[in-house]
Design a protein around this motif. Sequence first.
Motif, PDB file in Angstrom:
ATOM      1  N   PHE A  98       7.684 -39.003  -0.754  1.00 37.43           N
ATOM      2  CA  PHE A  98       8.079 -40.154  -0.571  1.00 37.43           C
ATOM      3  C   PHE A  98       7.095 -41.433  -0.999  1.00 37.43           C
ATOM      4  CE2 PHE A  98       9.656 -43.709   2.256  1.00 37.43           C
ATOM      5  CZ  PHE A  98      10.384 -44.543   1.241  1.00 37.43           C
ATOM      6  N   ALA A  99       5.796 -41.064  -0.462  1.00 37.51           N
ATOM      7  CA  ALA A  99       4.932 -42.062  -1.014  1.00 37.51           C
ATOM      8  C   ALA A  99       4.291 -42.057  -1.676  1.00 37.51           C
ATOM      9  CB  ALA A  99       3.521 -41.912  -0.158  1.00 37.51           C
ATOM     10  N   ARG A 100       4.709 -40.677  -3.143  1.00 40.19           N
ATOM     11  CA  ARG A 100       4.472 -40.405  -4.115  1.00 40.19           C
ATOM     12  C   ARG A 100       5.182 -41.180  -5.124  1.00 40.19           C
ATOM     13  NH1 ARG A 100       0.873 -35.696  -5.771  1.00 40.19           N
ATOM     14  NH2 ARG A 100       0.205 -34.599  -3.489  1.00 40.19           N
ATOM     15  N   THR A 101       6.800 -41.652  -4.819  1.00 35.89           N
ATOM     16  CA  THR A 101       7.814 -41.466  -5.531  1.00 35.89           C
ATOM     17  C   THR A 101       8.147 -43.099  -5.475  1.00 35.89           C
ATOM     18  OG1 THR A 101       9.357 -40.191  -4.958  1.00 35.89           O
ATOM     19  CG2 THR A 101      10.197 -42.292  -5.168  1.00 35.89           C
ATOM     20  N   LEU A 102       6.803 -43.720  -4.361  1.00 31.01           N
ATOM     21  CA  LEU A 102       7.085 -45.616  -4.321  1.00 31.01           C
ATOM     22  C   LEU A 102       5.777 -45.948  -4.694  1.00 31.01           C
ATOM     23  CD1 LEU A 102       7.803 -45.725  -0.350  1.00 31.01           C
ATOM     24  CD2 LEU A 102       9.185 -46.213  -2.492  1.00 31.01           C
ATOM     25  N   THR A 103       4.885 -44.901  -5.788  1.00 27.30           N
ATOM     26  CA  THR A 103       4.206 -45.552  -6.417  1.00 27.30           C
ATOM     27  C   THR A 103       2.503 -45.308  -5.714  1.00 27.30           C
ATOM     28  OG1 THR A 103       4.373 -47.125  -7.237  1.00 27.30           O
ATOM     29  CG2 THR A 103       5.231 -45.472  -8.275  1.00 27.30           C
ATOM     30  N   ILE A 104       2.960 -45.491  -3.962  1.00 27.01           N
ATOM     31  CA  ILE A 104       1.665 -45.714  -3.160  1.00 27.01           C
ATOM     32  C   ILE A 104       0.483 -44.656  -3.306  1.00 27.01           C
ATOM     33  CG2 ILE A 104       1.089 -45.648  -0.535  1.00 27.01           C
ATOM     34  CD1 ILE A 104       3.938 -46.543  -0.489  1.00 27.01           C
ATOM     35  N   GLY A 105       1.186 -42.754  -3.713  1.00 31.55           N
ATOM     36  CA  GLY A 105       0.335 -41.788  -3.907  1.00 31.55           C
ATOM     37  C   GLY A 105      -0.423 -41.602  -1.941  1.00 31.55           C
ATOM     38  N   THR A 106      -1.283 -40.862  -2.073  1.00 37.35           N
ATOM     39  CA  THR A 106      -1.383 -40.351  -1.112  1.00 37.35           C
ATOM     40  C   THR A 106      -2.334 -40.689  -0.621  1.00 37.35           C
ATOM     41  OG1 THR A 106      -2.427 -38.567  -2.369  1.00 37.35           O
ATOM     42  CG2 THR A 106      -0.444 -37.801  -1.684  1.00 37.35           C
ATOM     43  N   ASP A 107      -3.614 -41.529  -0.947  1.00 36.26           N
ATOM     44  CA  ASP A 107      -4.306 -41.814  -0.789  1.00 36.26           C
ATOM     45  C   ASP A 107      -4.614 -42.472   0.437  1.00 36.26           C
ATOM     46  OD1 ASP A 107      -7.447 -42.102  -0.932  1.00 36.26           O
ATOM     47  OD2 ASP A 107      -7.089 -44.043  -0.966  1.00 36.26           O
ATOM     48  N   LEU A 108      -5.210 -42.855   1.719  1.00 36.82           N
ATOM     49  CA  LEU A 108      -5.268 -43.521   2.400  1.00 36.82           C
ATOM     50  C   LEU A 108      -5.795 -45.068   2.419  1.00 36.82           C
ATOM     51  CD1 LEU A 108      -4.206 -43.755   5.909  1.00 36.82           C
ATOM     52  CD2 LEU A 108      -6.172 -42.924   6.606  1.00 36.82           C
ATOM     53  N   ASP A 109      -6.402 -44.777   1.819  1.00 36.92           N
ATOM     54  CA  ASP A 109      -7.209 -46.962   1.642  1.00 36.92           C
ATOM     55  C   ASP A 109      -5.750 -47.622   0.523  1.00 36.92           C
ATOM     56  OD1 ASP A 109      -9.279 -46.297   3.397  1.00 36.92           O
ATOM     57  OD2 ASP A 109     -10.305 -44.946   1.658  1.00 36.92           O
ATOM     58  N   ALA A 110      -5.465 -46.607  -0.627  1.00 37.23           N
ATOM     59  CA  ALA A 110      -4.722 -47.204  -1.304  1.00 37.23           C
ATOM     60  C   ALA A 110      -3.225 -47.447  -0.472  1.00 37.23           C
ATOM     61  CB  ALA A 110      -4.057 -46.481  -2.266  1.00 37.23           C
ATOM     62  N   ALA A 111      -2.817 -46.771   0.168  1.00 38.16           N
ATOM     63  CA  ALA A 111      -2.011 -47.485   1.068  1.00 38.16           C
ATOM     64  C   ALA A 111      -1.757 -48.466   2.198  1.00 38.16           C
ATOM     65  CB  ALA A 111      -1.594 -45.831   2.474  1.00 38.16           C
ATOM     66  N   GLN A 212      14.690 -40.138 -11.864  1.00 35.92           N
ATOM     67  CA  GLN A 212      15.761 -41.077 -10.770  1.00 35.92           C
ATOM     68  C   GLN A 212      14.214 -41.989 -10.666  1.00 35.92           C
ATOM     69  OE1 GLN A 212      18.162 -41.773 -10.342  1.00 35.92           O
ATOM     70  NE2 GLN A 212      18.127 -40.959  -7.589  1.00 35.92           N
ATOM     71  N   ARG A 213      15.182 -42.887 -10.127  1.00 40.06           N
ATOM     72  CA  ARG A 213      14.532 -44.059  -9.691  1.00 40.06           C
ATOM     73  C   ARG A 213      14.933 -44.474  -8.395  1.00 40.06           C
ATOM     74  NH1 ARG A 213      17.178 -47.557 -13.643  1.00 40.06           N
ATOM     75  NH2 ARG A 213      17.525 -49.144 -11.637  1.00 40.06           N
ATOM     76  N   ILE A 214      14.261 -45.141  -7.322  1.00 44.20           N
ATOM     77  CA  ILE A 214      14.695 -44.701  -6.435  1.00 44.20           C
ATOM     78  C   ILE A 214      15.609 -46.539  -5.621  1.00 44.20           C
ATOM     79  CG2 ILE A 214      13.017 -47.219  -4.664  1.00 44.20           C
ATOM     80  CD1 ILE A 214      12.512 -44.445  -3.301  1.00 44.20           C
ATOM     81  N   ASP A 215      15.521 -47.197  -6.994  1.00 41.07           N
ATOM     82  CA  ASP A 215      16.984 -48.516  -7.019  1.00 41.07           C
ATOM     83  C   ASP A 215      17.644 -48.464  -8.089  1.00 41.07           C
ATOM     84  OD1 ASP A 215      14.833 -48.934  -8.775  1.00 41.07           O
ATOM     85  OD2 ASP A 215      14.573 -50.411  -8.728  1.00 41.07           O
ATOM     86  N   SER A 216      18.460 -46.990  -8.664  1.00 44.07           N
ATOM     87  CA  SER A 216      18.953 -46.945  -9.647  1.00 44.07           C
ATOM     88  C   SER A 216      20.330 -47.157  -8.901  1.00 44.07           C
ATOM     89  CB  SER A 216      18.364 -45.653 -10.112  1.00 44.07           C
ATOM     90  OG  SER A 216      19.230 -44.638  -9.542  1.00 44.07           O
ATOM     91  N   GLY A 217      20.323 -46.705  -7.684  1.00 42.32           N
ATOM     92  CA  GLY A 217      21.832 -47.413  -7.449  1.00 42.32           C
ATOM     93  C   GLY A 217      22.959 -45.792  -7.108  1.00 42.32           C
ATOM     94  N   ASP A 218      22.397 -45.036  -8.167  1.00 43.73           N
ATOM     95  CA  ASP A 218      22.761 -43.470  -7.822  1.00 43.73           C
ATOM     96  C   ASP A 218      22.375 -42.194  -7.354  1.00 43.73           C
ATOM     97  OD1 ASP A 218      25.161 -44.311  -9.502  1.00 43.73           O
ATOM     98  OD2 ASP A 218      23.351 -43.689 -11.138  1.00 43.73           O
ATOM     99  N   ILE A 219      22.817 -41.242  -7.150  1.00 45.87           N
ATOM    100  CA  ILE A 219      21.921 -40.690  -6.402  1.00 45.87           C
ATOM    101  C   ILE A 219      22.439 -38.789  -6.983  1.00 45.87           C
ATOM    102  CG2 ILE A 219      24.149 -39.340  -4.838  1.00 45.87           C
ATOM    103  CD1 ILE A 219      21.198 -39.386  -3.348  1.00 45.87           C
ATOM    104  N   VAL A 220      21.289 -37.873  -7.520  1.00 45.33           N
ATOM    105  CA  VAL A 220      20.927 -36.853  -8.375  1.00 45.33           C
ATOM    106  C   VAL A 220      20.791 -35.646  -7.624  1.00 45.33           C
ATOM    107  CG1 VAL A 220      19.924 -35.939 -10.348  1.00 45.33           C
ATOM    108  CG2 VAL A 220      19.983 -38.665  -9.799  1.00 45.33           C
ATOM    109  N   ILE A 221      21.879 -34.943  -8.259  1.00 46.69           N
ATOM    110  CA  ILE A 221      21.952 -33.608  -7.759  1.00 46.69           C
ATOM    111  C   ILE A 221      21.781 -32.881  -8.601  1.00 46.69           C
ATOM    112  CG2 ILE A 221      23.554 -31.369  -7.115  1.00 46.69           C
ATOM    113  CD1 ILE A 221      25.335 -32.747  -5.978  1.00 46.69           C
TER     114      ILE A 221
END
Length: 296
Positions: A98-111, A212-221
């Motif tokens: 989820f953090a990757r999807t938000l483009t936050i990444g996995t680094d604590l300092d970056a978050a 896929q985008r987290i604000d696309s308005g669609d769900i993907v299977i």
Amino acid sequence: MDNALPKQAILVVNAMSRRGADVFEDARDKLVAAGVDLLEAHAVTEPEKMDGTIKDAIAKAPMVIVGGGDGSLSTNVDFFVGKDTVFAVLPLGTANSFARTLTIGTDLDAAIDVIANGRRKRIDLGVIDGDYFANAAALGLSPMIADTVPHKLKRYLGMVGYLIWAVRCAFKFRPFRLRVTTEDGAVHKVWATEARIANGRYHGGVELVEDQRIDSGDIVIQAVTGKSLLGLAWSWFATLFKLSGRERTTTEWRGRKLLLEARPRQKISIDGEIAAKTPVTVEVARGAIEVAAPRD
């Protein structure tokens, strides 16, 4: 600015997540140093108390910072729906999809920098039979791994532990018949070794649903089609290393509401935690919550 993040917040960390207990005090101190006014800070050591702690925090603060893995984040995202409270993420798990999807990444300092200097962003949530989730769900080999992997193996070896357990589970796994009914009533049937229900791009720490985008308005299977586990392994490998032709290993359906069935029935892992079983109705909740996101 209208999209500025609140400066006051409450920190809630799942101390049972992979890095939760180890980084709690460091994260708390760094948030304060970055200018975040922490009204409270909790390291939750009993998982059954996580829900109550977060609901209480939402009632008190304009922003709640949740530290944990994808399972912790997705389990508690329901409480933010319909609220003005901003959901902020500290990625402390194994995959941190989820953090990757938000483009936050996995680094604590970056978050922490995002939480202190980022912006409010409204995002979609996925919904499976009324249960909200943040990033991705899956059926097939992934839920088998999630349902049986020893906690210590996951905690101490991280992604390597998952890979070791995946090889063990592969010997017991069998392909399944997938049936997807789209909004127009069309029925699609394929053999599959894995299927992903994607609100975001990442699953298992890998960018699997690239468009896929987290604000696309669609769900993907997205289904990995065929009956071969070697085909599944190749699909993961080709996607991980962005090889040409990787899209030919999968089939996708997109919409606001889809019916998903499987034969035999399949367990569904939602952001790493077993939480449903086919058949299910899959939907998107458009603009359901606000999150802390990077400014760029």
